[in-house]
Design a protein around this motif. Structure first.
Motif, PDB file in Angstrom:
ATOM      1  N   ILE A  12      27.734  25.945  95.189  1.00  0.00           N
ATOM      2  CA  ILE A  12      28.863  25.987  95.573  1.00  0.00           C
ATOM      3  C   ILE A  12      29.603  27.093  95.562  1.00  0.00           C
ATOM      4  N   ASP A  13      30.425  27.605  96.456  1.00  0.00           N
ATOM      5  CA  ASP A  13      31.133  28.967  96.351  1.00  0.00           C
ATOM      6  C   ASP A  13      32.447  28.682  95.896  1.00  0.00           C
ATOM      7  N   ARG A  14      32.945  27.556  96.005  1.00  0.00           N
ATOM      8  CA  ARG A  14      34.490  27.145  95.852  1.00  0.00           C
ATOM      9  C   ARG A  14      35.063  27.561  94.274  1.00  0.00           C
ATOM     10  N   PRO A  15      35.977  28.111  93.803  1.00  0.00           N
ATOM     11  CA  PRO A  15      36.350  28.047  92.396  1.00  0.00           C
ATOM     12  C   PRO A  15      36.418  26.673  91.885  1.00  0.00           C
ATOM     13  N   PHE A  16      35.831  26.807  90.694  1.00  0.00           N
ATOM     14  CA  PHE A  16      35.247  25.365  90.153  1.00  0.00           C
ATOM     15  C   PHE A  16      35.894  25.165  88.779  1.00  0.00           C
ATOM     16  N   PHE A  17      36.613  24.014  88.465  1.00  0.00           N
ATOM     17  CA  PHE A  17      37.068  23.700  87.089  1.00  0.00           C
ATOM     18  C   PHE A  17      36.520  22.310  86.748  1.00  0.00           C
ATOM     19  N   PHE A  18      36.147  22.215  85.631  1.00  0.00           N
ATOM     20  CA  PHE A  18      35.648  20.747  85.002  1.00  0.00           C
ATOM     21  C   PHE A  18      36.146  20.353  83.998  1.00  0.00           C
ATOM     22  N   ILE A  19      36.340  19.039  83.729  1.00  0.00           N
ATOM     23  CA  ILE A  19      37.173  18.337  82.606  1.00  0.00           C
ATOM     24  C   ILE A  19      36.102  17.133  82.428  1.00  0.00           C
ATOM     25  N   GLY A  20      35.513  17.179  81.309  1.00  0.00           N
ATOM     26  CA  GLY A  20      34.679  16.161  80.817  1.00  0.00           C
ATOM     27  C   GLY A  20      35.114  15.435  79.531  1.00  0.00           C
ATOM     28  N   SER A  21      34.525  14.380  79.177  1.00  0.00           N
ATOM     29  CA  SER A  21      34.828  13.575  77.784  1.00  0.00           C
ATOM     30  C   SER A  21      33.511  13.383  77.004  1.00  0.00           C
ATOM     31  N   GLU A  22      33.717  13.415  75.654  1.00  0.00           N
ATOM     32  CA  GLU A  22      32.640  13.411  74.816  1.00  0.00           C
ATOM     33  C   GLU A  22      31.927  11.840  75.005  1.00  0.00           C
ATOM     34  N   ASN A  23      32.566  10.907  75.343  1.00  0.00           N
ATOM     35  CA  ASN A  23      31.919   9.593  75.563  1.00  0.00           C
ATOM     36  C   ASN A  23      31.866   8.860  77.007  1.00  0.00           C
ATOM     37  N   ASP A  24      31.416   9.832  77.809  1.00  0.00           N
ATOM     38  CA  ASP A  24      31.443   9.629  79.153  1.00  0.00           C
ATOM     39  C   ASP A  24      29.860   9.198  79.347  1.00  0.00           C
ATOM     40  N   VAL A  25      29.716   7.855  80.021  1.00  0.00           N
ATOM     41  CA  VAL A  25      28.608   7.354  80.248  1.00  0.00           C
ATOM     42  C   VAL A  25      27.745   8.209  81.280  1.00  0.00           C
ATOM     43  N   ASP A  26      28.215   9.106  82.221  1.00  0.00           N
ATOM     44  CA  ASP A  26      27.589   9.594  83.267  1.00  0.00           C
ATOM     45  C   ASP A  26      26.994  10.920  82.749  1.00  0.00           C
ATOM     46  N   LEU A  27      27.729  11.630  81.899  1.00  0.00           N
ATOM     47  CA  LEU A  27      27.113  12.735  81.316  1.00  0.00           C
ATOM     48  C   LEU A  27      26.335  12.415  80.345  1.00  0.00           C
ATOM     49  N   GLU A  28      26.247  11.197  79.559  1.00  0.00           N
ATOM     50  CA  GLU A  28      25.052  11.108  78.629  1.00  0.00           C
ATOM     51  C   GLU A  28      24.030  10.337  79.414  1.00  0.00           C
ATOM     52  N   ALA A  29      24.050   9.601  80.573  1.00  0.00           N
ATOM     53  CA  ALA A  29      22.810   9.326  81.252  1.00  0.00           C
ATOM     54  C   ALA A  29      22.254   9.777  82.460  1.00  0.00           C
ATOM     55  N   TRP A  30      22.995  10.612  83.035  1.00  0.00           N
ATOM     56  CA  TRP A  30      22.763  10.990  84.461  1.00  0.00           C
ATOM     57  C   TRP A  30      22.791  12.545  85.003  1.00  0.00           C
ATOM     58  N   HIS A  31      23.143  13.238  83.688  1.00  0.00           N
ATOM     59  CA  HIS A  31      23.209  14.950  84.217  1.00  0.00           C
ATOM     60  C   HIS A  31      22.116  15.702  83.503  1.00  0.00           C
ATOM     61  N   GLY A  32      21.444  14.933  82.864  1.00  0.00           N
ATOM     62  CA  GLY A  32      20.351  15.933  81.978  1.00  0.00           C
ATOM     63  C   GLY A  32      20.742  16.230  80.796  1.00  0.00           C
ATOM     64  N   ASP A  33      19.784  16.982  80.066  1.00  0.00           N
ATOM     65  CA  ASP A  33      19.934  17.348  78.478  1.00  0.00           C
ATOM     66  C   ASP A  33      21.335  18.117  78.249  1.00  0.00           C
ATOM     67  N   ASP A  34      21.516  18.966  79.286  1.00  0.00           N
ATOM     68  CA  ASP A  34      22.612  20.006  79.248  1.00  0.00           C
ATOM     69  C   ASP A  34      23.437  20.290  80.278  1.00  0.00           C
ATOM     70  N   PRO A  35      24.420  19.094  80.733  1.00  0.00           N
ATOM     71  CA  PRO A  35      24.909  19.380  81.740  1.00  0.00           C
ATOM     72  C   PRO A  35      25.884  20.449  81.952  1.00  0.00           C
ATOM     73  N   LEU A  36      26.488  20.836  80.976  1.00  0.00           N
ATOM     74  CA  LEU A  36      27.683  21.838  80.851  1.00  0.00           C
ATOM     75  C   LEU A  36      26.729  23.146  80.951  1.00  0.00           C
ATOM     76  N   GLY A  37      25.684  23.300  80.417  1.00  0.00           N
ATOM     77  CA  GLY A  37      24.891  24.737  80.585  1.00  0.00           C
ATOM     78  C   GLY A  37      24.608  24.779  82.050  1.00  0.00           C
ATOM     79  N   ALA A  38      24.228  23.701  82.802  1.00  0.00           N
ATOM     80  CA  ALA A  38      23.799  23.791  84.108  1.00  0.00           C
ATOM     81  C   ALA A  38      24.738  24.223  85.262  1.00  0.00           C
ATOM     82  N   ILE A  39      26.069  24.229  84.644  1.00  0.00           N
ATOM     83  CA  ILE A  39      27.090  24.249  85.759  1.00  0.00           C
ATOM     84  C   ILE A  39      27.080  25.637  86.309  1.00  0.00           C
ATOM     85  N   PRO A  40      26.760  26.655  85.562  1.00  0.00           N
ATOM     86  CA  PRO A  40      26.906  28.120  86.216  1.00  0.00           C
ATOM     87  C   PRO A  40      25.746  28.469  87.302  1.00  0.00           C
ATOM     88  N   HIS A  41      24.726  27.601  87.273  1.00  0.00           N
ATOM     89  CA  HIS A  41      23.618  27.431  88.149  1.00  0.00           C
ATOM     90  C   HIS A  41      23.972  26.865  89.563  1.00  0.00           C
TER      91      HIS A  41
END
Length: 321
Positions: free
Chosen positions: A255-284
């Motif tokens: 996606i080529d739109r300006p992108f901002f992200f806010i996450g939380s350390e105890n979020d179930v979706d980040l824990e279970a559905w976005h792979g081992d390194d969800p933040l590291g994948a964002i630039p891709h």
């Protein structure tokens, strides 16, 4: 609340409800399930006071926005059509879009199909589509559900979940909102055996008010869902395979739109559905990543649990544009 205005109009073939506050460039806030527009109540005045026209719809089938009974009417094009139709109705060429859960997935679809309508994206908790490109999500959930309870599979058949939740809206909302928060680990719900009812799988809760949620907020949620029923919200799950197949043509394109992200350390979706390194994948996944922030001690309901911090960050993000 005195500065909020409620609006109703027929948009994209359904009766839609949204709330507005403020004047200036537009920002649209999109909630997930089982929410209503009120989940953004803390951020609305912050953004309005910063000089933005804040537009907060009840998403299709939830709150006071109409929901077709057939889940095929919750595909990518219908939901994106709700957002573009709302912009058209308001005479807006573009807006910043912020979202959580199903709401932010709708924004990603909008950014692929109509990028000129999206000035920027603020994503909460879900940095990308959570499903596998290789296996349809309802198929995957059905496989998991052979071993333990899975809410996605529980929602899939039409009828049983609708009846159970419609019969006890207050109990369900109280339990599920608590379970999704940082005060509980949601994946513990999945420790229950297959075949259990969702209301029985969810944890009991401490009495309200909680630090981040009050009795009157639960009453507002309950009143809206008691009126609408839960079928509209559940249809977002029942259409997951349909939207998954529609996304195949653009899934691997950034996606080529300006992108901002806010996450939380105890979020179930980040824990279970976005792979081992969800933040590291964002630039891709995004070609214009502006800022990534993680907040401690919060779960999936970050805009409620960490209302002040989320409002402050969202204001910084839009001001940076």
């Amino acid at each position: 609340m005195a500065d909020w205005t409620h609006h109703h109009a027929r948009i994209n073939g359904i009766a839609m409800h949204w709330v507005e506050q403020g004047e200036g460039p537009a920002i649209v806030l999109c909630h997930g399930f089982p929410h209503i527009w009120l989940s953004w109540r803390h951020q609305i005045p912050v953004l309005a006071q910063a000089g933005w026209r804040v537009i907060v719809p009840d998403m299709r089938g939830m709150g006071q926005t109409e929901g077709p009974a057939d889940h095929s009417h919750y595909d990518v094009h219908a939901i994106v059509g709700d957002l573009t139709g709302l912009l058209d109705h308001l005479g807006l060429e573009e807006a910043v879009f912020a979202g959580l859960d199903f709401g932010v997935f709708a924004i990603y679809d909008l950014a692929y199909l109509h990028p000129q309508r999206v000035r920027a994206i603020i994503a909460l908790e879900n940095p990308a589509y959570p499903d596998s490109p290789d296996k349809a999500p309802l198929t995957e959930a059905a496989e998991w559900a052979q071993e333990h309870f899975v809410h996605i599979d529980y929602f899939r058949p039409v009828g049983p979940a609708d009846v159970a939740l419609n019969a006890a809206p207050r109990e369900f909302l109280r339990k599920v909102l608590y379970a999704l928060s940082g005060d509980f680990r949601y994946l513990d719900v999945w420790k229950n055996p297959p075949g259990i009812a969702y209301l029985d799988a969810l944890p009991e809760t401490p009495p309200l008010p909680w630090a981040w949620f009050s009795e009157w907020e639960l009453e507002w949620y309950t009143a809206d869902y008691a009126r609408s029923g839960f079928t509209g919200g559940l249809n977002w799950y029942r259409a997951m395979d349909l939207r998954w197949s529609q996304r195949a043509e653009w899934r691997h394109r950034p996606i080529d739109r300006p992108f901002f992200f806010i996450g939380s350390e105890n979020d179930v979706d980040l824990e279970a559905w976005h792979g081992d390194d969800p933040l590291g994948a964002i630039p891709h996944q995004y070609s214009d990543v502006r800022r990534i922030e993680m907040l401690p001690k919060a779960g999936h309901l970050i805009q409620l649990e960490r209302a002040d911090e989320v409002g402050r960050l969202m204001r910084q993000f839009v001001e940076s544009l």
